[in-house]
Design a protein around this motif. Structure first.
Motif, mmCIF file in Angstrom:
data_model
loop_
_atom_site.group_PDB
_atom_site.id
_atom_site.type_symbol
_atom_site.label_atom_id
_atom_site.label_comp_id
_atom_site.label_asym_id
_atom_site.label_seq_id
_atom_site.Cartn_x
_atom_site.Cartn_y
_atom_site.Cartn_z
ATOM 1 N N PHE A 212 34.868 52.030 41.555
ATOM 2 C CA PHE A 212 35.153 51.566 42.988
ATOM 3 C C PHE A 212 34.667 52.272 43.815
ATOM 4 O O PHE A 212 34.055 52.266 44.793
ATOM 5 N N ALA A 303 32.316 46.115 43.191
ATOM 6 C CA ALA A 303 33.437 46.261 44.559
ATOM 7 C C ALA A 303 34.142 45.132 45.141
ATOM 8 O O ALA A 303 34.589 45.225 44.890
ATOM 9 N N GLN A 304 32.626 44.785 45.772
ATOM 10 C CA GLN A 304 32.672 43.839 46.755
ATOM 11 C C GLN A 304 33.417 42.432 45.758
ATOM 12 O O GLN A 304 34.385 41.899 47.195
ATOM 13 N N ALA A 306 35.520 41.870 43.519
ATOM 14 C CA ALA A 306 36.694 42.377 43.818
ATOM 15 C C ALA A 306 37.522 43.122 45.036
ATOM 16 O O ALA A 306 38.988 42.069 44.248
ATOM 17 N N GLN A 307 37.045 43.047 45.720
ATOM 18 C CA GLN A 307 37.741 43.127 47.321
ATOM 19 C C GLN A 307 37.660 41.233 47.582
ATOM 20 O O GLN A 307 38.627 41.461 48.033
ATOM 21 N N ALA A 308 36.913 40.585 47.537
ATOM 22 C CA ALA A 308 36.788 39.296 48.094
ATOM 23 C C ALA A 308 37.931 38.312 46.765
ATOM 24 O O ALA A 308 38.166 37.469 47.728
ATOM 25 N N GLY A 310 41.074 39.463 45.815
ATOM 26 C CA GLY A 310 42.198 39.437 45.767
ATOM 27 C C GLY A 310 42.033 39.541 47.585
ATOM 28 O O GLY A 310 43.728 39.126 47.658
ATOM 29 N N ASP A 311 41.339 39.251 48.647
ATOM 30 C CA ASP A 311 41.546 39.040 49.430
ATOM 31 C C ASP A 311 42.028 37.464 49.499
ATOM 32 O O ASP A 311 43.083 36.767 50.549
ATOM 33 N N GLN A 325 45.488 44.747 42.640
ATOM 34 C CA GLN A 325 43.935 45.975 43.361
ATOM 35 C C GLN A 325 43.628 46.400 41.994
ATOM 36 O O GLN A 325 43.815 47.862 42.301
ATOM 37 N N ARG A 327 41.212 49.002 40.117
ATOM 38 C CA ARG A 327 39.957 49.679 41.314
ATOM 39 C C ARG A 327 38.924 50.113 40.243
ATOM 40 O O ARG A 327 37.678 51.316 40.372
#
Length: 399
Positions: A212, A303-304, A306-308, A310-311, A325, A327
């Motif tokens: 990512f 990547a988008q 995965a971030q969503a 995690g948040d 999180q 990578r």
């Protein structure tokens, strides 16, 4: 009880718990984080259409006829170039065999290396099908502990010294299910251990191109030029399934010459060769130069997501869950903490989650030994940000 004369080795394996879970996913409106496959919306359909048309136009006989067990020569040439671009300097087309997905490569390793009673070390947790495959051939499969930085090499050495395994199997780059990334120094240490104990290391790398941000360290295979005596002790399995299309069923196996020859022999008995049409299509696709652009698009999307995820996990489940999180790759690996008296058994949590219309995979089946009942795997690959947010809200209701 079956009256058929089934092979005794089938007593060592069970149906995949993940496949069994999929039977529960027919409920309308379910949001699934259970699958381990890429998003079909990411497939470069036009590029593959052009590649298959070109394969038929330029060499229809090669694409449609029987082929060499080792693989379609133009594809082996392209795959060797693909690996050289990732730092494997000494690889040519003769140094690899095309397999029907990297899953077949693992099966070939089971056939060529495992005798009943042999010991094999894997990560705990690891790819469930690997445990099943090696057990099918009679191996005693032993788990080595991992953390967010991959296999713990001190513990790995202790297990190697104690058990003297036939080989060690690792997914060092964004592993399934752990998502862990083995650091550079640990990769070198793995090679040093291979030399010290004269033990094969099998590196499975289906996710290494799905990073990512910063690229991961070089593969264990690529690092063999830094550790004298290690090159002939490393086996590498690659795949186009997660980055191009699983339907092509194109993977490859790089191994020491003698082992590669035995693998080819066993592959002859299994399927004669991987689909020549699929191989010719893959060769034309790699030759077209579209792969870098496809990878950039896939990395951005994952990547988008995965971030969503995690948040949303932090927002909705809070201290009831802990995770690192990822990578890269396709997965979150998490543990239920039981904080505040909430549920800590992932199997029970999975059943409650299905009732709320969301699915994930409990983590216990991914351990060859000492399963962690609080662990779970979630995949963000096939859900957009909106469905991820909604799925996490449903998970909160299942706590």
């Amino acid at each position: 009880m079956s009256t058929l004369p089934l092979a005794r080795r089938l007593q060592n394996v069970e149906t995949s718990a993940i496949r069994e879970l999929f039977k529960l996913l027919g409920k309308p409106g379910i949001i699934s984080f259970a699958g381990g496959f890429p998003d079909s919306a990411m497939f470069d359909v036009e590029g593959l259409r052009q590649a298959s048309a070109k394969a038929l136009a330029e060499e229809p006989g090669g694409a449609l006829q029987y082929g060499a067990t080792e693989g379609y020569e133009p594809l082996r040439t392209e795959l060797a170039a693909f690996m050289r671009a990732k730092g494997v300097r000494d690889i040519g087309p003769e140094g690899l065999v095309v397999t029907t997905g990297s899953q077949q490569a693992l099966d070939l390793l089971g056939k060529t290396l495992v005798d009943p009673g042999d010991k094999v070390i894997v990560e705990g947790p690891t790819f469930l099908a690997t445990i099943q495959c090696f057990r099918l051939y009679g191996a005693e499969v032993i788990s080595a502990p991992i953390d967010a930085h991959g296999v713990q090499t001190d513990s790995l050495e202790q297990l190697m010294a104690q058990h003297r395994p036939k080989f060690v199997y690792l997914i060092p780059t964004f592993g399934n299910p752990s998502g862990a990334l083995l650091g550079l120094e640990r990769r070198r240490k793995v090679l040093e251990l291979a030399v010290k104990y004269q033990t094969l290391v099998v590196e499975d790398d289906p996710y290494g191109d799905l990073y990512f941000g910063e690229a991961p360290p070089p593969s264990i295979l690529a690092l063999t030029n830094e550790v004298p005596g290690s090159r002939e002790l490393v086996v590498h399995c690659g795949s186009l399934s997660k980055v191009l299309s699983p339907g092509l069923r194109v993977g490859w196996l790089i191994a020491p010459h003698e082992l590669l020859g035995k693998a080819v022999m066993c592959k002859q008995f299994s399927d004669a060769h991987t689909s020549t049409f699929a191989q010719a299509t893959a060769a034309q696709y790699l030759k077209s130069g579209r792969m870098p652009g496809t990878l950039r698009q896939v990395r951005r999307a994952y990547a988008q997501r995965a971030q969503a995820m995690g948040d949303a996990l932090q927002r909705e489940l809070g201290d009831a869950i802990e995770f690192t999180q990822p990578r890269g790759g396709l997965f979150f690996w998490a543990r239920l903490t039981g904080a505040g008296g909430r549920i800590q058994d992932a199997g029970e949590f999975a059943r409650r989650a299905i009732e709320q219309g969301v699915a994930f995979v409990p983590g216990a089946p991914f351990f060859a030994t000492e399963p962690d009942a609080s662990a779970l795997r979630l995949s963000f690959a096939t859900a957009d940000v909106g469905r991820i947010d909604e799925g996490m809200a449903r998970l909160k209701k299942a706590l």
